[in-house]
Design a protein around this motif. Structure first.
Motif, short mmCIF file in Angstrom:
data_model
loop_
_atom_site.label_atom_id
_atom_site.label_comp_id
_atom_site.label_asym_id
_atom_site.label_seq_id
_atom_site.Cartn_x
_atom_site.Cartn_y
_atom_site.Cartn_z
N GLU A 30 -1.77 -4.88 -7.77
CA GLU A 30 -2.30 -6.25 -7.75
C GLU A 30 -3.60 -6.24 -6.95
N ASN A 31 -4.68 -6.62 -7.58
CA ASN A 31 -5.99 -6.66 -6.94
C ASN A 31 -6.32 -5.36 -6.21
N SER A 32 -6.27 -5.33 -4.86
CA SER A 32 -6.67 -4.12 -4.14
C SER A 32 -5.47 -3.37 -3.57
N GLU A 33 -4.27 -3.71 -4.01
CA GLU A 33 -3.08 -3.06 -3.47
C GLU A 33 -2.22 -2.49 -4.59
N LEU A 34 -1.46 -1.44 -4.25
CA LEU A 34 -0.46 -0.96 -5.21
C LEU A 34 0.79 -0.51 -4.48
N TRP A 35 1.90 -0.42 -5.22
CA TRP A 35 3.21 -0.07 -4.67
C TRP A 35 3.76 1.11 -5.44
N ASP A 36 4.37 2.07 -4.70
CA ASP A 36 4.86 3.27 -5.38
C ASP A 36 6.34 3.16 -5.71
N ALA A 37 6.86 4.23 -6.29
CA ALA A 37 8.24 4.23 -6.80
C ALA A 37 9.27 4.04 -5.68
N ASP A 38 8.84 4.30 -4.43
CA ASP A 38 9.76 4.11 -3.30
C ASP A 38 9.49 2.80 -2.56
N GLY A 39 8.68 1.94 -3.17
CA GLY A 39 8.41 0.63 -2.58
C GLY A 39 7.35 0.64 -1.49
N ARG A 40 6.66 1.78 -1.31
CA ARG A 40 5.59 1.84 -0.29
C ARG A 40 4.34 1.12 -0.78
N ARG A 41 3.71 0.37 0.11
CA ARG A 41 2.48 -0.35 -0.25
C ARG A 41 1.25 0.46 0.17
N TYR A 42 0.26 0.47 -0.69
CA TYR A 42 -1.02 1.13 -0.38
C TYR A 42 -2.17 0.17 -0.64
N ILE A 43 -3.21 0.31 0.17
CA ILE A 43 -4.47 -0.34 -0.16
C ILE A 43 -5.26 0.69 -0.98
N ASP A 44 -5.83 0.23 -2.07
CA ASP A 44 -6.42 1.16 -3.04
C ASP A 44 -7.94 1.26 -2.89
N PHE A 45 -8.39 2.28 -2.16
CA PHE A 45 -9.83 2.53 -2.01
C PHE A 45 -10.30 3.60 -3.01
N ALA A 46 -9.51 3.80 -4.07
CA ALA A 46 -9.95 4.70 -5.14
C ALA A 46 -10.33 3.86 -6.36
N ALA A 47 -9.62 2.73 -6.51
CA ALA A 47 -9.87 1.80 -7.62
C ALA A 47 -9.89 2.53 -8.97
N THR A 403 -13.22 -7.28 -5.50
CA THR A 403 -12.46 -8.52 -5.30
C THR A 403 -11.53 -8.43 -4.09
N ILE A 404 -11.62 -7.37 -3.31
CA ILE A 404 -10.72 -7.17 -2.17
C ILE A 404 -10.87 -8.34 -1.18
N PRO A 405 -9.76 -8.94 -0.75
CA PRO A 405 -9.88 -10.01 0.26
C PRO A 405 -10.37 -9.43 1.59
N ASP A 406 -11.09 -10.24 2.37
CA ASP A 406 -11.64 -9.77 3.65
C ASP A 406 -10.57 -9.16 4.55
N ALA A 407 -9.39 -9.83 4.61
CA ALA A 407 -8.34 -9.37 5.52
C ALA A 407 -7.85 -7.98 5.12
N VAL A 408 -7.76 -7.72 3.81
CA VAL A 408 -7.29 -6.41 3.34
C VAL A 408 -8.36 -5.35 3.61
N LEU A 409 -9.62 -5.74 3.44
CA LEU A 409 -10.72 -4.81 3.72
C LEU A 409 -10.69 -4.40 5.19
N GLU A 410 -10.52 -5.39 6.05
CA GLU A 410 -10.46 -5.14 7.50
C GLU A 410 -9.29 -4.21 7.82
N GLU A 411 -8.14 -4.51 7.22
CA GLU A 411 -6.94 -3.68 7.45
C GLU A 411 -7.21 -2.23 7.01
N ALA A 412 -7.85 -2.07 5.87
CA ALA A 412 -8.14 -0.73 5.35
C ALA A 412 -9.09 0.03 6.27
#
Ligand SMILES: Cc1ncc(COP(=O)(O)O)c(C=O)c1O
Length: 433
Positions: A30-47, A403-412
């Protein structure tokens, strides 16, 4: 065993090792994040390697895809053409720089776009030679491999390559290769290897992607334009990675004011669906005979629908301006990090195409591929997906969705800072000067 580990083992057994992958098996994005098969969340800086400029599953793009799927999914444009293809050509013809008549054709991958641009240039000029640049990347097909100026992992063992491809030096001020030296190298090529009057095209990425996010100095691009004009050579800007708003303009070459003859696009254009294209001077684009260009899937209607939505979103959400702001934020954070970590030898890029180069010693600039790999691994452990690049695999590139939200960019960026700390701590025995 985790689901990811299980999938990794199945992949190793079923897919050839040459198809390298990370260990992140995605189930949702979803937008700038993705979730893997084990439910882990990632911020996607590969796009998706510079594809998702409009983010994962942009609602407008998904709606356009769903709506087109209700009508038809494939006819082959050569068999039963459709208006949306023609309209996308009209849109790109209007968007591409140059105050002259333009035409566009659509294909599926970036490599195919580059191959077609070369075919068109050869047909138009009735010449065969092509000049590309050291560190350039243009794809994995035979001709585009030949054009690519990076041996590992792209060329080793795959030759022989098509003839009549020559490489000139790409300017790299950080490594002491000035615009003047690069131009002298091109002259050397003209004297020692290939007659400029035999050259059909010069193909250049205005900002090198896989080669390390090297920005071609604008005066270099202007000089190339003059060289092409002098010798009747077609200038091709490969915008597959740098195009579609990534650098703050629709096409990265626009920053220089140079107008190329042909532009190749892909990646960001389809918003996640496979689509590429060549746009350029109508007189050149029209040279080839009917049936000489195209393909079964080129300009697939669902991908074309997605591309219209992508262009609408870029305009409506001001993504060119957003790319500039995202890039500024990345630059200022990386510059602060470079002050703390001498291993960061260079911070560079254009718009939201930003990278930093890792060196063992800032004076010698000896590349540090091991540290680069370690930063990527630590970032991944902390939930940030990053990619490396550069001919020495010592450059980390940041390719956030625009389209990454500012808060997610900061977190990354906080995760990145922590990953550099983790890795330099681990690597401290190798003494960064
Ligand atoms: C500048 C450039 N040209 C061409 C290509 C090849 O595109 P594709 O992988 O879609 O064939 C790439 C891919 O990374 C690229 O960055």
């Amino acid at each position: 065993m985790s689901k990811s580990a299980e999938l990794k083992a199945r992949k190793a057994a079923a897919v050839p090792g040459g198809v390298a992958t990370k260990g992140i098996y995605v189930v949702k994005a979803e937008n700038s994040e993705l979730w893997d098969a084990d439910g882990r969340r990632y911020i996607d800086f590969a796009a998706g390697i510079a594809v998702l400029n409009t983010g994962h599953r942009h609602p407008q793009v998904m709606a356009a895809v769903a709506s087109q799927a209700e009508c038809f999914a494939h006819t082959c444009f050569h068999v039963a053409p459709y208006e949306s293809y023609v309209r996308l050509a009209e849109r790109l013809n209007a968007l591409a720089p140059g105050d002259f008549a333009k035409k566009s054709l659509f294909l599926s991958s970036g490599a195919e776009a580059v191959e077609n641009a070369i075919k068109i240039a050869r047909y138009f000029t009735k010449r065969s030679a092509v000049i590309a640049f050291s560190g350039g990347f243009h794809g994995r097909t035979l001709l585009t491999m030949a054009l690519t100026g990076k041996v590992m992992p792209y060329k080793r063992g795959f030759g022989p390559f098509p003839a009549e491809v020559y490489h000139a030096q790409f300017p790299q001020p950080y490594h002491g290769i000035t615009t003047e030296q690069a131009l002298a190298d091109l002259e050397r090529l003209f004297h020692s290897d290939v007659d400029p009057k035999s050259v059909a095209a010069i193909v250049i990425e205005p900002v090198q992607g896989e080669g390390g996010f090297n920005v071609a100095p604008f005066e270099f691009l202007r000089a190339l334009r003059r060289v092409c004009d002098e010798h009747g050579i077609v200038l091709i800007a490969d915008e597959v990675q740098g195009g579609i708003a990534r650098t703050g303009k629709m096409f990265s070459i626009e920053h220089s004011g140079v107008v190329p003859d042909l532009i190749t696009v892909a990646k960001g254009l389809g918003g996640g669906l496979p689509l590429s294209g060549v746009t350029g001077r109508a007189t050149i684009m029209d040279a080839a005979h009917p049936g000489g260009l195209g393909g079964t899937y080129g300009g697939n209607p669902i991908s074309i629908a997605a591309a219209h939505a992508v262009l609408d979103v870029i305009e409506a959400e001001g993504l060119c301006a957003r790319a500039v702001r995202v890039g500024q934020k990345m630059h200022s954070r990386l510059q602060a990090l470079a002050k703390e970590h001498a291993c960061i030898g260079d911070v560079r890029g254009l718009g939201a195409m930003v990278a930093f180069e890792l060196v063992k010693n800032p004076a010698t600039k000896e590349p540090d591929a091991a540290l680069t790999a370690s930063i990527l691994a630590h970032a991944e452990k902390r939930g940030l997906i990053l990619l490396s690049c550069g001919t020495e695999a010592n450059v980390v590139r940041l390719l956030a969705p625009l389209t990454i939200p500012d808060a997610v960019l900061e977190e990354a960026l906080n995760i990145l800072a922590a990953a550099i700390k983790d890795a330099t701590g681990v690597e401290s025995a190798r003494a960064v000067a």
